[in-house]
Design a protein around this motif. Structure first.
Motif, PDB file in Angstrom:
ATOM      1  N   MET A 126       1.073  -1.060   0.108  1.00 61.13           N
ATOM      2  CA  MET A 126      -0.071   0.010   0.075  1.00 61.13           C
ATOM      3  C   MET A 126       1.053   1.051  -0.102  1.00 61.13           C
ATOM      4  SD  MET A 126      -3.014  -0.918   2.555  1.00 61.13           S
ATOM      5  CE  MET A 126      -4.333   0.191   1.938  1.00 61.13           C
ATOM      6  N   TRP A 127       1.721   1.270   0.662  1.00 64.47           N
ATOM      7  CA  TRP A 127       2.876   2.255   0.611  1.00 64.47           C
ATOM      8  C   TRP A 127       3.471   2.472  -0.629  1.00 64.47           C
ATOM      9  CZ3 TRP A 127       3.584   6.531   3.620  1.00 64.47           C
ATOM     10  CH2 TRP A 127       3.054   6.490   5.037  1.00 64.47           C
ATOM     11  N   ASP A 128       3.705   1.751  -1.281  1.00 61.31           N
ATOM     12  CA  ASP A 128       4.447   1.669  -2.735  1.00 61.31           C
ATOM     13  C   ASP A 128       3.420   2.338  -3.409  1.00 61.31           C
ATOM     14  OD1 ASP A 128       6.781   0.599  -1.957  1.00 61.31           O
ATOM     15  OD2 ASP A 128       6.232  -1.634  -2.717  1.00 61.31           O
ATOM     16  N   LEU A 129       2.287   2.049  -3.327  1.00 63.78           N
ATOM     17  CA  LEU A 129       0.973   2.630  -4.428  1.00 63.78           C
ATOM     18  C   LEU A 129       0.831   4.080  -3.741  1.00 63.78           C
ATOM     19  CD1 LEU A 129      -0.865   2.540  -6.676  1.00 63.78           C
ATOM     20  CD2 LEU A 129      -2.481   1.327  -5.068  1.00 63.78           C
ATOM     21  N   SER A 130       0.881   4.237  -2.432  1.00 62.06           N
ATOM     22  CA  SER A 130       0.749   5.575  -2.176  1.00 62.06           C
ATOM     23  C   SER A 130       1.907   6.504  -2.614  1.00 62.06           C
ATOM     24  CB  SER A 130       0.840   5.912  -0.490  1.00 62.06           C
ATOM     25  OG  SER A 130       0.843   6.978   0.021  1.00 62.06           O
ATOM     26  N   ASP A 131       3.030   6.021  -2.537  1.00 56.23           N
ATOM     27  CA  ASP A 131       4.178   6.797  -3.218  1.00 56.23           C
ATOM     28  C   ASP A 131       4.063   7.126  -4.703  1.00 56.23           C
ATOM     29  OD1 ASP A 131       5.460   7.110  -0.721  1.00 56.23           O
ATOM     30  OD2 ASP A 131       6.961   5.545  -0.955  1.00 56.23           O
ATOM     31  N   PHE A 132       3.697   6.001  -5.429  1.00 54.07           N
ATOM     32  CA  PHE A 132       3.416   6.120  -6.763  1.00 54.07           C
ATOM     33  C   PHE A 132       2.491   7.109  -7.224  1.00 54.07           C
ATOM     34  CE2 PHE A 132       0.866   4.905 -10.541  1.00 54.07           C
ATOM     35  CZ  PHE A 132       2.010   4.567 -11.521  1.00 54.07           C
ATOM     36  N   LEU A 133       1.399   7.172  -6.457  1.00 52.39           N
ATOM     37  CA  LEU A 133       0.230   8.233  -6.621  1.00 52.39           C
ATOM     38  C   LEU A 133       0.728   9.708  -6.516  1.00 52.39           C
ATOM     39  CD1 LEU A 133      -2.843   6.080  -5.340  1.00 52.39           C
ATOM     40  CD2 LEU A 133      -2.258   6.652  -7.650  1.00 52.39           C
TER      41      LEU A 133
END
Length: 174
Positions: free
Chosen positions: A110-117
């Motif tokens: 989820m953190w990876d997707l957050s950083d990506f967004l």
């Protein structure tokens, strides 16, 4: 190919059969929905350490928090934002460790997707521009954990994570 499948499963790329892949894109509704769920998830995690924390846990969290504070004076917005992104994950990682939970792998994805967004869906370098506000959020989370107030830790964390939607929209004054 396995790496691309993993990135596809994490929502970072889209595999187009017989063609290749492309970077995933999300609309405002998708982004808001993701951060609403992510905020609830992180808030739930942040409430747990209030009862489980040790002095050593709090000392480690304070050390990371102070390191974030030291980059607030970095004049280069790119370096400030990059430093914050790394230390922010460390700060939240310490809280996850304090919760002594088995959900770390889910959280990392989820953190990876957050950083990506944050990096792809909004203005360039939003973290460097909002560092003081983000640091103040961390202070309130830290204070709630020190006082053993799980409800406050949960609420402050949810607000902090939901604030990412404002960053992505470019509302740095929120």
């Amino acid at each position: 190919m396995e790496a691309l499948r993993r990135l596809d499963a994490d929502g970072l790329v889209v595999i187009v059969p017989q063609v290749g892949c492309r970077v995933a894109t999300y609309d405002a509704c998708d982004i808001s929905n993701f951060f609403a769920v992510f905020a609830a998830f992180e808030g739930g995690i942040a409430g747990v350490p209030a009862a489980r924390r040790t002095e050593q846990d709090l000392q480690r969290l304070q050390e990371v928090h102070e390191r974030i504070g030291s980059i607030c004076v970095e004049p280069d917005e790119v370096r400030r934002g990059h430093g914050y992104r790394l230390l922010n994950r460390e700060f939240h990682g310490v809280i996850h460790g304090m919760a002594r939970s088995i959900i770390e792998e889910i959280s990392l994805r989820m953190w990876d997707l957050s950083d990506f967004l944050i990096s792809t869906a909004g203005p360039s370098r939003p973290l460097g521009s909002a560092l003081e506000r983000r640091h103040a959020d961390h202070q309130s989370i830290y204070e709630a954990l020190v006082s053993g107030d799980g409800a406050a830790a949960r609420a402050r964390m949810e607000e902090h994570v939901l604030d990412n939607v404002s960053l992505i929209r470019g509302d740095l004054s929120a």
